[in-house]
Design an enzyme around this catalytic site. Structure first.
Site, PDB file in Angstrom:
ATOM      1  N   SER A 141       0.877  -1.129   0.124  1.00 29.96           N
ATOM      2  CA  SER A 141      -0.142  -0.096  -0.061  1.00 29.96           C
ATOM      3  C   SER A 141       0.814   1.178  -0.115  1.00 29.96           C
ATOM      4  O   SER A 141       1.655   1.340  -0.775  1.00 29.96           O
ATOM      5  CB  SER A 141      -0.906   0.013   1.190  1.00 29.96           C
ATOM      6  OG  SER A 141      -1.955   0.816   0.990  1.00 29.96           O
TER       7      SER A 141
ATOM      8  N   ASP B  90      -8.481  -3.718  -7.160  1.00 30.57           N
ATOM      9  CA  ASP B  90      -8.004  -3.162  -5.723  1.00 30.57           C
ATOM     10  C   ASP B  90      -8.686  -1.588  -5.393  1.00 30.57           C
ATOM     11  O   ASP B  90      -8.645  -0.595  -6.333  1.00 30.57           O
ATOM     12  CB  ASP B  90      -6.503  -2.792  -5.592  1.00 30.57           C
ATOM     13  CG  ASP B  90      -5.931  -2.493  -4.248  1.00 30.57           C
ATOM     14  OD1 ASP B  90      -6.668  -1.625  -3.601  1.00 30.57           O
ATOM     15  OD2 ASP B  90      -5.090  -3.096  -3.701  1.00 30.57           O
TER      16      ASP B  90
ATOM     17  N   HIS C 156      -6.934  -5.739  -1.050  1.00 23.69           N
ATOM     18  CA  HIS C 156      -5.757  -5.185  -0.821  1.00 23.69           C
ATOM     19  C   HIS C 156      -4.635  -5.933  -0.059  1.00 23.69           C
ATOM     20  O   HIS C 156      -4.702  -6.452   1.176  1.00 23.69           O
ATOM     21  CB  HIS C 156      -6.333  -3.853   0.146  1.00 23.69           C
ATOM     22  CG  HIS C 156      -5.281  -2.600   0.168  1.00 23.69           C
ATOM     23  ND1 HIS C 156      -4.673  -2.182  -1.021  1.00 23.69           N
ATOM     24  CD2 HIS C 156      -4.550  -2.194   1.239  1.00 23.69           C
ATOM     25  CE1 HIS C 156      -3.941  -1.200  -0.738  1.00 23.69           C
ATOM     26  NE2 HIS C 156      -3.836  -1.202   0.653  1.00 23.69           N
TER      27      HIS C 156
END
Length: 531
Positions: free
Chosen positions: A239, A464, A493
């Site tokens: 991320s 995502d 994710h």
């Protein structure tokens, strides 16, 4: 973009003041390479980073048992690395970065160094990474034979000179305002909350704010690398951690050995960070619909309707009920969004969120209150939540210059909300403090390939929500020689933590042997959750 705890902050979720639940040694002394380092300030910071890394290489890390209240069992060890608050003044004020590690599980001969991890955020703690060994995480068992697993709290996070913007108990108090405005008066009230939040950050953490940039955290990562005694960094970023890795790879290309970028933030200057959050709103709506389709397909288990439209109608009904009379006195629309957004984030949340939803619609709201309402007795958890949000805000506001025109914010979010109502306004209010940010806002690093950058492995699910697919494509373009693994028809994710042999085997091959496919790869999705 993180989720290291069940109730942690993620990328850009919630409204101002809303609790969101879910949801890197010869190399040490050389000056880093950067495309724009000719500018005096950046040149000073590059020299400062080299000075700090050289100092850390000599000092090392004094490893010891972790403090009892950190929740890190033996044989994980903890320590500290000192870094400059301001790299332009490397001999000035120092701050301490908390680090932890567990040694490789294989032989001395098998060891390939340290693998340093960042879970995202900004504001996520990586200290739980070594627990993938102590908890016998099968997905990472092969890599653990070769690498020490190293985690850290980035500057401002947790045990690393934590910052704060508001009293934690006030931060979690519920119910909050409905993020979706009914009137101009509602928008004015939210704007006041956002400005007050920014002022609170300055009041409580003002000295740290100008230095809470991704570029500085990347420099910290290089100092950690040097303190570990590693000539080159092995790095796993998820991320926001991918953006940290992208900036590190740009500033320190010759200091990087291997890097896995999982669920990628678009690193282009045009996206960091205002546009990235607007893009996120669109992607969340798509993944929200994916989840609703799955709920409808499993109507026998959840009894929420056999079509997406029927499930959406139940959601809107629950939302309206909570708006009129907060459930349990504490769960209003803001708290509902904070809880339900974990489903578009993670497939692992599909069943639990649908189960709570089903019970609430059936009249049993206790599970919803337990899941979505704050726990005022959990002072440690509330402090961590407020700190995570403070760091998220401070980093994104400091990294780039944000629009200051309310007309622009209002126009962009009003337009987006029409077709993407699930998250748009809550995301806007969460980021609005950046419009009145009381500290310096910088220009993002121009992420690109410089001499010495190794081949990077990029992993991304196609649907995502938190980090839309275009981000992976953009990083792939910017990092020459990189390879992209796409998990098709999936949207959870954080792909590397899931069981998908097509992905897992390639991550192992890259980290253990440096092996990459000759071309990009598309993998079938991991298994869909079952009720």
């Amino acid at each position: 973009m993180k989720d290291t705890r069940p109730r942690s902050r993620l990328l850009a979720l919630g409204s101002a003041g809303v609790l969101v639940t879910a949801t890197l040694i010869a190399g040490a002394v050389s000056a880093p390479v950067a495309g724009a380092a000719s500018r005096p300030a950046q040149d000073r910071e590059a020299k400062g980073a080299a000075t700090a890394a050289a100092r850390a290489a000599k000092a090392g890390v004094k490893w010891q048992d972790c403090p009892a209240d950190w929740g890190l069992e033996k044989p994980i060890q903890c320590g500290w690395v000192s870094v400059p608050l301001d790299y332009a003044h490397p001999h000035g004020k120092q701050i301490k970065i908390a680090v932890d590690r567990i040694g490789n599980t294989g032989t001395k001969k098998e060891r390939q160094g340290a693998l340093v991890y960042n879970p995202g955020g900004p504001g996520g703690s990586g200290l739980r990474f070594p627990r993938r060994v102590t908890t016998h995480n099968a997905t990472w068992a092969n890599v653990a034979k070769a690498y020490d697993f190293v985690g850290f709290d980035p500057r401002g996070v947790g045990h690393s000179t934590p910052i704060s913007c508001v009293d934690p108990q006030s931060y979690v108090k519920a119910p909050k305002m409905d993020p979706v405005p009914d009137s101009e008066a509602d928008k004015t009230a939210q704007r006041k909350l956002a400005r007050a939040y920014a002022e609170g950050c300055a009041e409580r953490s003002g000295a740290m704010l100008p230095h809470m940039t991704t570029a500085n955290t990347a420099r910290d990562l290089d100092v950690i690398r040097a303190a570990l005694g590693e000539k080159k960094l092995n790095y796993l970023g998820v991320s926001y951690g991918t953006y940290l890795g992208a900036v590190y790879g740009t500033l320190f290309p010759g200091h990087l050995r291997r890097m896995v970028a999982d669920s990628v933030v678009d690193p282009s200057r045009e996206k960091i960070w205002y546009q990235a959050n607007l893009d996120q709103d669109i992607a969340f709506e798509g993944r929200w619909k994916d989840w609703q389709d799955w709920v409808a397909a499993n109507d026998a288990a959840f009894h929420l309707g056999t079509t997406r439209a029927a499930v959406q109608a139940k959601w809107l009904q629950l939302r309206a009920t909570a708006k009129k009379h907060p459930i349990g006195g504490v769960v209003g629309p803001a708290e509902l969004i904070s809880f339900f957004q974990s489903a578009p984030y993670y497939d692992s949340s599909w069943v639990p969120v649908a189960t709570v939803f089903s019970k609430a619609v059936d009249g049993d709201t206790q599970a919803l209150v337990d899941a979505a309402a704050p726990d005022l007795s959990d002072t440690a958890g509330n402090t961590a939540a407020e700190n995570g949000n403070a760091v998220y805000t401070a980093v994104e506001c400091a990294d780039a210059k944000w629009p200051t025109s309310w007309q622009k914010w209002n126009r962009d979010n009003t337009r987006l909300h029409q077709d993407h109502p699930f998250l748009t306004w809550s995301n806007a209010w969460m980021n609005l403090p950046c419009a009145t940010w009381p500290a310096k806002q910088h220009t993002p690093v121009e992420v690109k390939t410089h001499k010495g950058l190794p081949k990077v492995l990029i992993v991304q699910s196609a649907r995502d929500a938190a980090t839309p697919y275009g981000g992976a494509v953009e990083l792939h373009k910017r990092f020459k020689g990189s390879r992209l693994i796409t998990e098709k028809d999936a949207g959870s994710h954080g792909v590397t933590g899931l069981v998908n042999p097509c992905v897992n085997q390639r991550v192992d091959a890259y980290l253990l042997k440096g092996a990459l496919d000759g071309k990009d790869v598309t993998c079938a999705p991991h298994a869909t959750p079952k009720p």
